[in-house]
Design an enzyme around this catalytic site. Structure first.
Site, short mmCIF file in Angstrom:
data_model
loop_
_atom_site.label_atom_id
_atom_site.label_comp_id
_atom_site.label_asym_id
_atom_site.label_seq_id
_atom_site.Cartn_x
_atom_site.Cartn_y
_atom_site.Cartn_z
N ASN A 67 0.88 -1.17 0.00
CA ASN A 67 0.00 0.00 0.00
C ASN A 67 0.92 1.22 0.00
O ASN A 67 1.45 1.62 1.04
CB ASN A 67 -0.88 -0.06 1.25
CG ASN A 67 -1.87 1.09 1.32
OD1 ASN A 67 -1.83 2.01 0.51
ND2 ASN A 67 -2.75 1.03 2.30
N ARG A 116 -2.48 -2.06 -3.57
CA ARG A 116 -3.69 -1.26 -3.39
C ARG A 116 -3.61 -0.08 -4.35
O ARG A 116 -2.64 0.66 -4.32
CB ARG A 116 -3.78 -0.75 -1.97
CG ARG A 116 -4.96 0.15 -1.78
CD ARG A 116 -4.98 0.78 -0.42
NE ARG A 116 -6.15 1.61 -0.30
CZ ARG A 116 -6.22 2.72 0.43
NH1 ARG A 116 -5.17 3.11 1.12
NH2 ARG A 116 -7.31 3.41 0.48
N HIS A 123 -12.70 2.97 -0.30
CA HIS A 123 -12.73 1.94 0.76
C HIS A 123 -13.42 0.66 0.27
O HIS A 123 -13.94 -0.12 1.07
CB HIS A 123 -13.52 2.41 2.01
CG HIS A 123 -12.88 3.51 2.79
ND1 HIS A 123 -13.62 4.48 3.42
CD2 HIS A 123 -11.59 3.78 3.08
CE1 HIS A 123 -12.83 5.31 4.06
NE2 HIS A 123 -11.58 4.91 3.86
N ASN A 129 -10.24 7.04 10.23
CA ASN A 129 -9.91 8.46 10.08
C ASN A 129 -10.61 8.99 8.83
O ASN A 129 -11.21 10.05 8.83
CB ASN A 129 -8.39 8.64 10.04
CG ASN A 129 -8.01 10.06 10.35
OD1 ASN A 129 -8.69 10.75 11.13
ND2 ASN A 129 -6.96 10.54 9.71
N ARG A 142 -11.73 15.47 7.14
CA ARG A 142 -12.52 15.90 5.97
C ARG A 142 -13.93 16.28 6.41
O ARG A 142 -14.51 15.63 7.28
CB ARG A 142 -12.61 14.78 4.94
CG ARG A 142 -11.29 14.38 4.34
CD ARG A 142 -11.52 13.43 3.15
NE ARG A 142 -10.27 12.78 2.77
CZ ARG A 142 -10.04 11.48 2.91
NH1 ARG A 142 -10.97 10.67 3.37
NH2 ARG A 142 -8.89 10.97 2.54
N ASP A 196 -8.99 12.24 16.98
CA ASP A 196 -8.99 10.90 17.58
C ASP A 196 -10.21 10.76 18.48
O ASP A 196 -10.38 11.52 19.43
CB ASP A 196 -7.70 10.69 18.37
CG ASP A 196 -7.53 9.22 18.74
OD1 ASP A 196 -8.49 8.61 19.23
OD2 ASP A 196 -6.43 8.69 18.51
N MET A 197 -11.05 9.78 18.15
CA MET A 197 -12.30 9.61 18.89
C MET A 197 -12.07 9.35 20.37
O MET A 197 -12.88 9.73 21.21
CB MET A 197 -13.10 8.48 18.24
CG MET A 197 -14.54 8.41 18.62
SD MET A 197 -15.46 9.98 18.48
CE MET A 197 -15.92 10.02 16.76
N GLY A 252 -11.25 1.81 12.58
CA GLY A 252 -10.78 2.23 13.91
C GLY A 252 -11.88 2.68 14.85
O GLY A 252 -11.97 2.22 16.00
N VAL A 253 -12.74 3.58 14.40
CA VAL A 253 -13.83 4.08 15.26
C VAL A 253 -14.93 3.02 15.36
O VAL A 253 -15.40 2.70 16.46
CB VAL A 253 -14.40 5.40 14.70
CG1 VAL A 253 -15.59 5.87 15.52
CG2 VAL A 253 -13.31 6.48 14.65
N GLY A 254 -15.34 2.49 14.24
CA GLY A 254 -16.45 1.52 14.21
C GLY A 254 -16.18 0.29 15.04
O GLY A 254 -17.07 -0.25 15.69
N ASN A 285 -13.95 0.11 17.60
CA ASN A 285 -13.51 0.35 18.98
C ASN A 285 -14.38 1.28 19.80
O ASN A 285 -14.35 1.21 21.03
CB ASN A 285 -12.09 0.93 18.97
CG ASN A 285 -11.09 -0.06 18.41
OD1 ASN A 285 -10.91 -1.12 18.96
ND2 ASN A 285 -10.46 0.30 17.30
N GLU A 295 -8.26 -5.22 5.11
CA GLU A 295 -8.04 -4.88 3.70
C GLU A 295 -6.86 -5.63 3.10
O GLU A 295 -6.89 -6.02 1.94
CB GLU A 295 -7.87 -3.36 3.55
CG GLU A 295 -9.18 -2.63 3.83
CD GLU A 295 -9.03 -1.15 4.06
OE1 GLU A 295 -9.22 -0.40 3.11
OE2 GLU A 295 -8.74 -0.73 5.20
P1 AMP Z 1 -8.36 3.83 10.95
O1 AMP Z 1 -8.30 4.94 9.94
O2 AMP Z 1 -9.35 2.76 10.60
O3 AMP Z 1 -7.02 3.30 11.35
O4 AMP Z 1 -8.97 4.51 12.29
C1 AMP Z 1 -8.23 5.45 13.03
C2 AMP Z 1 -9.14 6.13 14.02
O5 AMP Z 1 -9.79 5.15 14.86
C3 AMP Z 1 -8.43 7.03 15.02
O6 AMP Z 1 -8.26 8.33 14.49
C4 AMP Z 1 -9.39 7.06 16.21
O7 AMP Z 1 -10.33 8.11 16.06
C5 AMP Z 1 -10.13 5.75 16.10
N1 AMP Z 1 -9.78 4.80 17.17
C6 AMP Z 1 -8.76 3.93 17.20
N2 AMP Z 1 -8.76 3.23 18.35
C7 AMP Z 1 -9.83 3.66 19.06
C8 AMP Z 1 -10.39 3.33 20.34
N3 AMP Z 1 -9.85 2.40 21.12
N4 AMP Z 1 -11.49 4.00 20.73
C9 AMP Z 1 -12.06 4.94 19.96
N5 AMP Z 1 -11.58 5.29 18.75
C10 AMP Z 1 -10.49 4.67 18.31
#
Ligand code: AMP
Length: 401
Positions: free
Chosen positions: A10, A94, A183, A214, A244, A285-286, A333-335, A337, A387
């Protein structure tokens, strides 16, 4: 010896992420990341998963993608996994934008390279980096099949009614302006994994996939085929993301140009890099946003509320597009966690058959799992995306003999 290994690459503008898999059992042999390519402070982190060894790090200048890939090859060779191995079957790349043309993973030849290049105007940030990765890998192993797996491919099944913007048809076609979606590898993988979790074939279920990382996008998947998705010509459209804006009135751009006296490039940077959660509250960051909300921070709360409001609008829209929904799947990441995001997104949707069980929603895990109450009309699931595995699987399916 049968070649069963696939290297997944990637390539970003200043980074390369990689993973080496053995497709006999989809096991991961090694993975890693080269970042800040072209700077003095480049860094390579390599983890030899097959041997369970410690991660290794190198810092110091890595001039370009060629040097980066050579460094990766050296690290792999130290673990006996060198790119010269006869066990390597292919390299899967990718590629972000495949336009309308690429509906399937494709073995790369000169014509394919030329088409990916032709798409640069609609993917100026991504396709050039992807092309560099392909050219570098090809130079290293010219005898090996190089396969492009496109982020847009899964969405090429969208009907024209979903894919076209309501703008003048000649102008749109002249400049290839339409909704492509991104995606796709994740939406494909997660929609299939969700069907499996329900004990059904992909053709038997309708799924709303919420890829919340993100970058974030939603898709409506009808019987295994994508019929709508929230990202458009570029990844800017749709949900509120880390940096975004997602959907805005397009006239915001004219207004900022005319009244705000901003240049097109400044507005581009504003909407892609300084908006979304970061623009609304300073954090993308959530975890940090939830921490601030717990401390009573109003800006963080408003950012969260805007994020959830948009998400709910898309869930409602895709419910209507599909007519019947079997499952809503949260991923990325958000979905995967953030239980509070899942809870808030489903709140008040009981009349649509959507609800989460608080106990199940609080459980953490790496496996696909249901979080809806027993007997719920619509399943709500957390389905970790993968992915790299999807790219490797699609690549291997094309090249195995
Ligand atoms: P991704 O782009 O799929 O790697 O997701 C990254 C994003 O996931 C980060 O910017 C966080 O906002 C979110 N994230 C990762 N770990 C956690 C967690 N344990 N709890 C809440 N949000 C998380």
């Amino acid at each position: 010896m049968t070649a069963t290994r696939v290297l997944v690459l990637n390539s970003g503008s200043s980074s390369v992420k990689y993973q080496l898999l053995d497709m006999r059992d989809s096991s991961r042999l090694a993975n890693g990341l080269v970042e800040r390519i072209g700077e003095q402070s480049s860094r390579l982190k390599h983890t030899p998963l097959a041997t369970g060894g410690e991660s290794r790090e190198r810092t110091g200048p890595i001039a370009d993608h060629d040097a980066a890939l050579k460094a990766v090859a050296e690290e792999l060779a130290k673990d006996g996994l060198g790119l010269d191995s006869p066990e390597l079957a292919a390299i899967g790349h990718r590629v972000v934008h495949g336009g309308k043309h690429f509906t399937q993973p494709t073995v790369i030849d000169g014509a394919v390279l030329a088409e990916i290049e032709r798409l640069i105007p609609v993917a100026p940030l991504h396709n050039p980096a992807n092309l560099t990765g392909i050219r570098t890998a090809t130079a290293l192993r010219p005898d090996l099949p190089q396969v492009a797996v496109f982020d847009t491919a899964f969405h090429t099944t969208m009907p024209e009614a979903a894919a076209r913007y309501a703008i003048d048809v000649e102008t749109a076609d002249a400049h290839r302006v339409r909704r492509y979606g991104f995606h796709g590898t994740s939406h494909a993988y997660v929609s299939r994994a969700t069907a499996k979790l329900l004990g059904k074939a992909p053709e038997e279920v309708n799924v709303i996939v919420l890829h919340l990382g993100n970058g974030a996008s939603a898709s409506a998947v009808e019987k295994g085929r994508c019929v709508d998705t929230s990202m458009g010509l570029t990844p800017l459209e749709g949900l509120v993301m880390g940096t975004r804006s997602g959907d805005t009135d397009p006239a915001v751009i004219f207004h900022l140009a005319r009244v705000g006296e901003m240049s097109i490039d400044e507005i581009d940077t504003l909407l892609n890099k300084k908006s979304g959660l970061v623009g609304l509250c300073g954090d993308n960051d959530m975890r940090e946003i939830r921490r601030r909300i717990d401390e009573g921070d109003e800006r963080a709360k408003l950012a969260f509320d805007i994020y959830i409001h948009r998400l709910k609008k898309y869930i409602g829209a895709y419910y209507a597009v599909l007519g019947h929904v079997d499952a809503v799947a949260f991923t990325a990441g958000v979905g995967e966690n953030a239980a509070p995001v899942r809870e808030a997104a489903m709140a008040g949707l009981g009349s649509l058959g959507l609800a989460v069980d608080d106990g199940l929603n609080a459980v953490r895990g790496d496996e696909p799992r249901l979080i809806s109450p027993a007997g719920a009309r619509v399943a709500v699931a957390v389905v970790p995306t993968d992915e790299e595995l999807e790219i490797a699987t699609q690549t291997y399916a094309l090249v195995k003999r």
